[in-house]
Design a protein around this motif. Structure first.
Motif, PDB file in Angstrom:
ATOM      1  N   GLY A  81       0.817  -1.213   0.000  1.00 59.95           N
ATOM      2  CA  GLY A  81       0.000   0.000   0.000  1.00 59.95           C
ATOM      3  C   GLY A  81       0.845   1.256   0.000  1.00 59.95           C
ATOM      4  O   GLY A  81       2.066   1.238   0.184  1.00 59.95           O
ATOM      5  N   ARG A  82       0.198   2.390  -0.197  1.00 61.97           N
ATOM      6  CA  ARG A  82       0.893   3.688  -0.174  1.00 61.97           C
ATOM      7  C   ARG A  82       1.285   4.023   1.257  1.00 61.97           C
ATOM      8  O   ARG A  82       0.652   3.593   2.218  1.00 61.97           O
ATOM      9  N   LYS A  83       2.330   4.829   1.391  1.00 64.80           N
ATOM     10  CA  LYS A  83       2.827   5.233   2.706  1.00 64.80           C
ATOM     11  C   LYS A  83       2.921   6.749   2.770  1.00 64.80           C
ATOM     12  O   LYS A  83       3.083   7.409   1.743  1.00 64.80           O
ATOM     13  N   ALA A  84       2.822   7.276   3.986  1.00 68.46           N
ATOM     14  CA  ALA A  84       2.952   8.720   4.192  1.00 68.46           C
ATOM     15  C   ALA A  84       3.927   8.983   5.332  1.00 68.46           C
ATOM     16  O   ALA A  84       3.961   8.234   6.319  1.00 68.46           O
ATOM     17  N   TYR A  85       4.717  10.040   5.183  1.00 67.04           N
ATOM     18  CA  TYR A  85       5.736  10.391   6.166  1.00 67.04           C
ATOM     19  C   TYR A  85       5.743  11.896   6.412  1.00 67.04           C
ATOM     20  O   TYR A  85       5.406  12.685   5.521  1.00 67.04           O
ATOM     21  N   GLU A 163       7.810   5.678  -6.817  1.00 66.56           N
ATOM     22  CA  GLU A 163       6.696   6.592  -7.040  1.00 66.56           C
ATOM     23  C   GLU A 163       6.498   7.482  -5.825  1.00 66.56           C
ATOM     24  O   GLU A 163       6.293   6.988  -4.718  1.00 66.56           O
ATOM     25  N   ILE A 164       6.563   8.786  -6.043  1.00 67.36           N
ATOM     26  CA  ILE A 164       6.299   9.766  -4.992  1.00 67.36           C
ATOM     27  C   ILE A 164       5.050  10.538  -5.413  1.00 67.36           C
ATOM     28  O   ILE A 164       5.080  11.326  -6.360  1.00 67.36           O
ATOM     29  N   ASP A 165       3.954  10.295  -4.723  1.00 62.56           N
ATOM     30  CA  ASP A 165       2.670  10.881  -5.117  1.00 62.56           C
ATOM     31  C   ASP A 165       2.594  12.358  -4.767  1.00 62.56           C
ATOM     32  O   ASP A 165       1.998  13.149  -5.506  1.00 62.56           O
ATOM     33  N   ALA A 166       3.165  12.724  -3.629  1.00 64.70           N
ATOM     34  CA  ALA A 166       3.095  14.120  -3.191  1.00 64.70           C
ATOM     35  C   ALA A 166       4.279  14.429  -2.293  1.00 64.70           C
ATOM     36  O   ALA A 166       4.735  13.577  -1.525  1.00 64.70           O
ATOM     37  N   GLU A 182       3.978  11.476   0.376  1.00 66.53           N
ATOM     38  CA  GLU A 182       3.167  10.277   0.141  1.00 66.53           C
ATOM     39  C   GLU A 182       3.840   9.509  -0.987  1.00 66.53           C
ATOM     40  O   GLU A 182       4.139  10.088  -2.040  1.00 66.53           O
ATOM     41  N   CYS A 183       4.096   8.240  -0.769  1.00 67.83           N
ATOM     42  CA  CYS A 183       4.892   7.500  -1.753  1.00 67.83           C
ATOM     43  C   CYS A 183       4.513   6.024  -1.780  1.00 67.83           C
ATOM     44  O   CYS A 183       3.760   5.531  -0.934  1.00 67.83           O
TER      45      CYS A 183
END
Length: 309
Positions: A81-85, A163-166, A182-183
């Motif tokens: 899944g996507r991750k956020a930091y 992939e870096i979404d934001a 978000e990546c």
């Protein structure tokens, strides 16, 4: 029970291991390894089996989802899944680990202004090529990169697409800048900090890192080690169901006979006007109980993992 004789050691009986199934969404503190966190949770539940969904460095805090029992079968759905930091970059020095734990290998007197950083961020979003940190768990000829680096060997890792979404700025002091990212799977925040510093010409490393989301789980719903130990309701109050890891894929509800077939590893033909024909990943339930995860091909549900709940 007779008291221990003088000079003999007295040992408290070990708690009996039990079958516990579900997820503990842990807010890991700084300084604790992911392996130690799993041990703490496993001990709190006296669980027979446990594992985590994605290593979080000791210097990082935040979300570490830990699977118990049958939930370990759903770990890949969380890890993919996507991750956020949220992370803070300290400008002016580069370290061999790309964080505060490492040795400073280069310095700069230059400090970037916020406008220059913001103008650069579009180059670090979308699908980009990223060289992982030398101190990472990536294997080279069967050896972990960080083991080779610690032994003083030269480590060269190849750039790979991530992939870096934001990527956005949430605070800037001149000496440091705090970002939110978000990546996708395989992205290294430490490498983002390193590459931003090199591109800006001021160098930089991660001074603070906190993971706030992994797949379907967020830090807002996480529990702490202290809560697990001290809550009056016991640790079971923090236990999430096995299927909590599967909320980002479709659910298929099936009847009892179909459930029995899936549990035997046999495929099931889905009937009904609204039955899906193709799906890469789904999970099947019967009477509210998780039965299996699988895929749908030509209207047929093919089980990949079967659960004993």
């Amino acid at each position: 029970m007779q008291p221990a004789a003088e000079g003999e050691k007295s040992f408290a009986p070990r708690p009996k291991k039990r079958d516990v199934h579900g997820w503990v969404v842990l807010d890991k503190p700084v300084g604790m390894t992911s392996t130690h966190a799993v041990s703490v949770v496993k001990r709190a539940y006296a669980a027979k089996k446990a594992g985590h969904a994605g290593t979080l460095d000791p210097l990082a805090s935040g979300l570490l989802p830990i699977a118990l029992g049958e939930a370990t079968k759903t770990v890949p759905f969380v890890m993919d899944g996507r991750k956020a930091y949220q992370f803070t970059v300290a400008w002016g020095s580069q370290t061999d680990t790309d964080d505060t734990e490492g040795r400073v290998v280069a310095t700069s007197d230059k400090r970037p202004d916020e406008a220059a950083i913001a103008a650069l961020l579009p180059r670090f979003t979308g699908t980009i090529l990223q060289v992982p940190p030398k101190f990472s768990a990536i294997k080279i000829a069967g050896e972990r990169a960080y083991d080779l680096a610690r032994d003083g060997e030269e480590v060269e890792l190849q750039a790979r697409p991530v992939e870096i979404d934001a990527l956005s700025i949430v605070g800037h002091t001149g000496q440091t800048t705090t970002f939110e990212a978000e990546c996708g799977k395989g992205t290294y925040v430490r490498a983002i900090a390193r590459d931003l510093g090199v591109t800006l010409g001021c160098l930089g490393h991660v001074a603070h890192l906190r993971r706030t989301r992994v797949g379907p789980f967020t830090v807002a719903e996480a529990t702490t080690v202290e809560t697990l130990r001290e809550t009056a309701d016991g640790p079971d109050a923090a236990l999430r169901p096995v299927e909590a890891a599967l909320t980002l894929i479709p659910q298929i509800m099936i009847h009892r006979d179909a459930a029995l077939r899936l549990k035997r590893g046999q495929s099931v033909l889905l009937r009904g006007r609204d039955a899906p024909v193709e799906a890469e990943s789904v999970y099947a339930t019967s009477a509210g109980i998780l039965i299996a995860t699988g895929s749908i091909e030509n209207g047929e549900l093919i089980p990949h993992r079967v659960f004993n709940l």
